[in-house]
Design an enzyme around this catalytic site. Structure first.
Site, PDB file in Angstrom:
ATOM      1  N   LYS A 113      16.530  38.434  66.444  1.00 32.00           N
ATOM      2  CA  LYS A 113      17.965  38.724  66.473  1.00 32.00           C
ATOM      3  C   LYS A 113      18.343  39.135  67.879  1.00 32.00           C
ATOM      4  O   LYS A 113      17.516  39.663  68.624  1.00 32.00           O
ATOM      5  CB  LYS A 113      18.291  39.876  65.511  1.00 32.00           C
ATOM      6  CG  LYS A 113      19.742  39.911  65.077  1.00 32.00           C
ATOM      7  CD  LYS A 113      19.994  38.949  63.945  1.00 32.00           C
ATOM      8  CE  LYS A 113      21.395  39.060  63.396  1.00 32.00           C
ATOM      9  NZ  LYS A 113      21.484  38.446  62.075  1.00 32.00           N
TER      10      LYS A 113
HETATM   11  N1  GLU Z   1      23.226  35.496  61.468  1.00 33.83           N
HETATM   12  C1  GLU Z   1      22.891  34.884  60.231  1.00 33.83           C
HETATM   13  C2  GLU Z   1      22.044  35.820  59.387  1.00 33.83           C
HETATM   14  O1  GLU Z   1      22.086  37.022  59.549  1.00 33.83           O
HETATM   15  C3  GLU Z   1      22.311  33.481  60.401  1.00 33.83           C
HETATM   16  C4  GLU Z   1      21.008  33.400  61.135  1.00 33.83           C
HETATM   17  C5  GLU Z   1      20.561  31.963  61.426  1.00 33.83           C
HETATM   18  O2  GLU Z   1      21.145  31.033  60.923  1.00 33.83           O
HETATM   19  O3  GLU Z   1      19.620  31.844  62.193  1.00 33.83           O
HETATM   20  O4  GLU Z   1      21.359  35.408  58.491  1.00 33.83           O
END
Ligand code: GLU
Length: 427
Positions: A113
């Protein structure tokens, strides 16, 4: 901004909370110390300073992070958040949840993240582009279609992904769309990705309703948060026959017992950036205390905003029968305990909102093939994968006699621990 936000209430530290969830499942599984050491903590935490020229000629220096939590099952995967409250503990927690989210829904990714401490609402389009490009340029060696693949999160969208893609491709000297997901369709994005998280949430809610013998068409819903996840969840739930009686965003909470018109509200937000003033254009009333939306008399509550919304303070007053975690980490461990004791069925975030990363996976596969599927194919795959994950978690919760959250972690931890063991140690 401080490195680690001082939390007078430890219940509100997202990473501490994430580790408590891990520990509860690890205890049921009797994990060894070696297993825990390999899969609990983040593998890599990177912090960068981002000097950005503002429209008035001044230079603002932002702080950005990328955390790669685990890469045993595949490249790190997870969104990038632009928000003023971003901090390293939050990014660590979000990366941790991505590892187990990818494992629960069984897509071949690890967890990562990123975040930048900034307020995108206060940036011009040009400033936003410069923040995005500088962030990606600073981290360029970290990212790659087989290394670490970002996606949108709170405060970022398909346009930001397009700037990431361009920055990376220019740097590498070749077109590499697989480095990010959640891109615009014109740049190798996937059909169905924009509404994927919401669609996945609705698959889980429909399955949960069946499991609990609730007629979905007779249900009422309150949704906290009206960004990508909250707004599309409302739209799709309405199409399923649910009545959405309250929604909220940064401007406040709006209640309408006759049912809100989600489509009208989405168009309104597209024009006005938020729901502010919507009560003048609809039959909704603005609630005095937006947090009270969580305590409304509804069948289904969808917290789709930020972390730590349902705590030991308000959990005793939640009236919903199903809490579907659209956001990551919206319920603190103390809040969770109370919801469990009260028999409320919580669909945990790592299962409930995994539709986003599921379609991200399908997007990445399409980028690698250079062949693009119709929406029908995407919807079929998403539905099959979400329903399989839901069933697996329900069965695990019955087998181990634990709640849905611990069950989801059991499924995820088993997969990550097994991959980690099979790979062994490099040196
Ligand atoms: N930000 C989204 C989540 O928290 C999507 C993450 C992604 O598609 O890599 O799942």
């Amino acid at each position: 901004m401080p490195e680690t936000v001082y939390c007078p209430n430890p219940d509100m530290n997202a990473f501490e909370n994430a580790l408590k969830q891990f520990d509860a499942a690890a205890k049921v599984l009797n994990l060894t110390q070696n297993q825990v050491a390999m899969i609990k903590d983040p593998r890599r935490i990177v912090e960068v300073k981002l000097p950005v020229r503002m429209d008035d000629g001044s230079i603002e220096v932002y702080k950005g992070y990328r955390v790669q939590h685990n890469i045993a099952r595949g490249p790190a995967k997870g969104g990038i958040r632009f928000h003023p409250d971003v901090n390293v503990d939050e990014v660590k927690a979000l990366a941790f949840w991505m590892t187990y989210k990818c494992a629960v829904v069984n897509v071949p990714f690890g967890g990562g993240k990123g975040g930048v401490i900034c307020d995108p609402m206060k940036l011009s389009n040009g400033e936003l582009e410069r923040v995005a490009r500088r962030y990606f340029a600073e981290m360029v060696d970290l990212f790659g279609p087989d290394k670490d693949i970002p996606a949108p999160d709170v405060g970022t969208n398909a346009q930001v992904m397009a700037w990431f893609l361009d920055t990376y491709s220019m740097h590498e000297g070749e077109y590499l769309p697989g480095v990010v997901t959640g891109k615009p369709l014109e740049l190798g994005g996937s059909a169905g990705r924009v509404e994927a998280t919401a669609q996945g949430i609705v698959h889980c809610i429909v399955e949960a309703a069946k499991h609990l013998n609730i007629d979905i068409k007779k249900t009422t819903v309150a949704i906290q948060g009206f960004g990508n996840v909250g707004s599309y969840s409302g739209k799709i739930l309405q199409a399923e026959g649910c009545k959405i009686i309250a929604v909220s965003d940064i401007s406040g909470a709006y209640q309408c017992d006759l049912g809100v018109d989600v489509k009208f509200m989405m168009d309104y937000v597209a024009k006005n950036r938020s729901l502010a003033g919507i009560e003048k254009h609809t039959k909704c009333t603005k609630m005095n205390d937006p947090q009270k939306l969580l305590e409304l008399e509804v069948d289904i509550l969808v917290p789709a905003a930020l972390e730590n919304q349902i705590t030991s303070k308000n959990a005793p007053d939640i009236k919903a029968r199903i809490v579907a975690e659209g956001a990551n980490g919206p319920v603190t461990p103390n809040g969770d305990k109370i919801l469990n004791e009260r028999g409320i069925f919580v669909i945990p975030d790592i299962l409930c909102n995994s539709g986003g990363v599921t379609v991200s996976y399908l997007e990445w596969v399409q980028n690698r093939m250079g062949y693009y599927w119709e929406n029908e194919q995407i919807q079929g795959d998403l539905s099959r994968m979400m329903r399989a994950a839901f069933r697996n978690v329900v069965e695990t919760s019955e087998r181990y006699k634990v709640n849905m959250r611990i069950a989801a972690f059991i499924v995820g931890i088993q997969r990550v621990a097994r991959a980690s063991e099979l790979r062994g140690l490099y040196a």
